[in-house]
Design a protein around this motif. Structure first.
Motif, PDB file in Angstrom:
ATOM      1  N   LEU A 279       0.859  -1.183   0.000  1.00  0.00           N
ATOM      2  CA  LEU A 279       0.000   0.000   0.000  1.00  0.00           C
ATOM      3  C   LEU A 279       0.895   1.233   0.000  1.00  0.00           C
ATOM      4  O   LEU A 279       1.679   1.436   0.926  1.00  0.00           O
ATOM      5  CB  LEU A 279      -0.908   0.018   1.227  1.00  0.00           C
ATOM      6  N   SER A 280       0.765   2.051  -1.063  1.00  0.00           N
ATOM      7  CA  SER A 280       1.554   3.283  -1.145  1.00  0.00           C
ATOM      8  C   SER A 280       0.671   4.492  -1.474  1.00  0.00           C
ATOM      9  O   SER A 280       1.177   5.517  -1.934  1.00  0.00           O
ATOM     10  CB  SER A 280       2.666   3.147  -2.195  1.00  0.00           C
ATOM     11  N   ASP A 281      -0.618   4.346  -1.264  1.00  0.00           N
ATOM     12  CA  ASP A 281      -1.566   5.440  -1.481  1.00  0.00           C
ATOM     13  C   ASP A 281      -1.370   6.474  -0.367  1.00  0.00           C
ATOM     14  O   ASP A 281      -1.659   6.187   0.798  1.00  0.00           O
ATOM     15  CB  ASP A 281      -2.987   4.882  -1.456  1.00  0.00           C
ATOM     16  N   PRO A 282      -0.882   7.683  -0.682  1.00  0.00           N
ATOM     17  CA  PRO A 282      -0.580   8.658   0.373  1.00  0.00           C
ATOM     18  C   PRO A 282      -1.770   9.008   1.244  1.00  0.00           C
ATOM     19  O   PRO A 282      -1.635   9.170   2.471  1.00  0.00           O
ATOM     20  CB  PRO A 282      -0.091   9.881  -0.423  1.00  0.00           C
ATOM     21  N   GLU A 283      -2.949   9.145   0.651  1.00  0.00           N
ATOM     22  CA  GLU A 283      -4.127   9.524   1.430  1.00  0.00           C
ATOM     23  C   GLU A 283      -4.489   8.464   2.453  1.00  0.00           C
ATOM     24  O   GLU A 283      -4.814   8.773   3.605  1.00  0.00           O
ATOM     25  CB  GLU A 283      -5.307   9.780   0.495  1.00  0.00           C
ATOM     26  N   ARG A 284      -4.445   7.203   2.042  1.00  0.00           N
ATOM     27  CA  ARG A 284      -4.800   6.130   2.973  1.00  0.00           C
ATOM     28  C   ARG A 284      -3.715   5.909   4.006  1.00  0.00           C
ATOM     29  O   ARG A 284      -4.002   5.628   5.179  1.00  0.00           O
ATOM     30  CB  ARG A 284      -5.102   4.846   2.198  1.00  0.00           C
ATOM     31  N   LEU A 285      -2.451   6.037   3.617  1.00  0.00           N
ATOM     32  CA  LEU A 285      -1.370   5.895   4.591  1.00  0.00           C
ATOM     33  C   LEU A 285      -1.467   6.954   5.680  1.00  0.00           C
ATOM     34  O   LEU A 285      -1.182   6.691   6.848  1.00  0.00           O
ATOM     35  CB  LEU A 285      -0.008   6.010   3.889  1.00  0.00           C
ATOM     36  N   ALA A 286      -1.900   8.148   5.299  1.00  0.00           N
ATOM     37  CA  ALA A 286      -2.012   9.235   6.278  1.00  0.00           C
ATOM     38  C   ALA A 286      -3.069   8.941   7.327  1.00  0.00           C
ATOM     39  O   ALA A 286      -3.008   9.483   8.446  1.00  0.00           O
ATOM     40  CB  ALA A 286      -2.336  10.548   5.554  1.00  0.00           C
ATOM     41  N   ARG A 287      -4.036   8.087   7.001  1.00  0.00           N
ATOM     42  CA  ARG A 287      -5.109   7.786   7.954  1.00  0.00           C
ATOM     43  C   ARG A 287      -4.777   6.622   8.873  1.00  0.00           C
ATOM     44  O   ARG A 287      -5.490   6.372   9.835  1.00  0.00           O
ATOM     45  CB  ARG A 287      -6.406   7.460   7.186  1.00  0.00           C
ATOM     46  N   LEU A 288      -3.683   5.904   8.577  1.00  0.00           N
ATOM     47  CA  LEU A 288      -3.332   4.750   9.385  1.00  0.00           C
ATOM     48  C   LEU A 288      -2.616   5.176  10.659  1.00  0.00           C
ATOM     49  O   LEU A 288      -1.948   6.221  10.705  1.00  0.00           O
ATOM     50  CB  LEU A 288      -2.420   3.801   8.606  1.00  0.00           C
ATOM     51  N   SER A 289      -2.725   4.350  11.676  1.00  0.00           N
ATOM     52  CA  SER A 289      -2.012   4.589  12.928  1.00  0.00           C
ATOM     53  C   SER A 289      -0.659   3.918  12.836  1.00  0.00           C
ATOM     54  O   SER A 289      -0.507   2.719  13.058  1.00  0.00           O
ATOM     55  CB  SER A 289      -2.810   4.008  14.109  1.00  0.00           C
ATOM     56  N   LEU A 290       0.359   4.689  12.472  1.00  0.00           N
ATOM     57  CA  LEU A 290       1.710   4.153  12.280  1.00  0.00           C
ATOM     58  C   LEU A 290       2.666   4.849  13.229  1.00  0.00           C
ATOM     59  O   LEU A 290       3.482   5.644  12.827  1.00  0.00           O
ATOM     60  CB  LEU A 290       2.152   4.338  10.811  1.00  0.00           C
TER      61      LEU A 290
END
Length: 290
Positions: A279-290
């Protein structure tokens, strides 16, 4: 404590289980939380009087809500769910995040979630509730407006699809990590033969860069996946790569200049990599708790 506070406390006892059910049903962490919230609103309106088994009642409600959401996706056709990976659940390898561990109490790797996305809503519900959470078909049948015998057939069809398409990860986390480390070493060294050696002949690579990149791109076969060596090499040498668990199996979080660039999940079966999900979709990565 007011009666409403007491009811809310009882609901919280079941929240982790309900979120796990909804996540397996929807493959979306945001929608899973929405489904759980809807279950709370329905309970708050109706109260618990006359409910003998609150956990069973809430599971049924969440199942109905998720079924409606899946059917709504198909009717609208607005979200390209066939062209996106499910949301990954990322956790530290030491298991230090109790909430994430509860969400993944049973194995629900990315490869399995991808197969679940291909099922009909009724098949998915029957399989998830029965095979993953042990609900009897007598309880599942009313949710899908079918007989128990038909609900059993729905789960059976889903089970056949899952067994045929979702590789079973090796149970040893240390063994999984050794294979992923070998993949990473081959990528850093630009070693095609070493990369090929850790890939299952039927390996599947799925890469989701988001809508702007055309959704999920799929590459199948060891030679074709190893042919992406240049891409893997650039990633491995340019990124700050950290080992994590992604949906309970060995994975990597890659950062560039401190920002998360991608999350990778590796399904290791019989000592080789059978699936890679990126997964490298910036919008979705920004929503993850990382």
């Amino acid at each position: 404590m007011t009666p409403q506070d007491f009811l809310a406390a009882r609901f919280e006892d079941h929240r982790g289980h309900l979120r796990a059910v909804a996540y397996r049903m929807l493959g979306s962490l945001t929608e899973a939380d929405d489904a759980v919230q809807e279950a709370w609103l329905r309970l708050a309106r109706s109260g618990a009087d006359g409910i003998d088994n609150l956990g069973g009642w809430l599971t049924t409600v969440v199942g109905r809500v998720c079924l409606d959401m899946l059917r709504s996706r198909r009717r609208r056709g607005e979200e390209p769910w066939d062209d996106r990976l499910p949301d990954p659940v990322v956790a530290r390898e030491d298991g230090g995040d109790p909430e994430q561990q509860a969400l993944l109490a049973d194995s629900v790797g990315m490869a399995l979630l991808v197969v679940l996305e291909s099922l009909s809503p009724a098949e998915r519900l029957a399989f998830v509730l029965h095979d993953m959470f042990g609900l009897p078909f007598e309880q599942i049948a009313p949710i899908v407006d079918r007989s128990p015998a038909t609900a059993k057939k729905l789960a059976s069809r889903a089970r056949i699809r899952v067994r045929g398409e979702a590789p079973t990860p090796d149970p040893d986390p240390a063994g999984q990590r050794r294979v992923v480390d070998a993949f990473l070493a081959a990528a850093r060294g630009g070693d095609f033969d070493a990369l090929l050696a850790v890939l299952d002949p039927e390996v599947v690579l799925r890469a989701d860069g988001g809508v702007l990149t055309g959704g999920v791109r799929v590459v199948q076969g060891a030679a074709a996946v190893a042919g992406r060596l240049d891409t893997f090499h650039r990633m491995a040498t340019a990124a700050d790569t950290r080992p994590v668990l992604v949906n309970g199996v060995a994975g990597l979080v890659n950062r560039v200049d401190g920002a998360v660039f991608s999350v990778m999940s590796f399904t290791v079966a019989d000592g080789r990599i059978a699936a890679i999900d990126i997964l490298s979709d910036p919008e979705r990565l920004a929503r993850l708790s990382l």
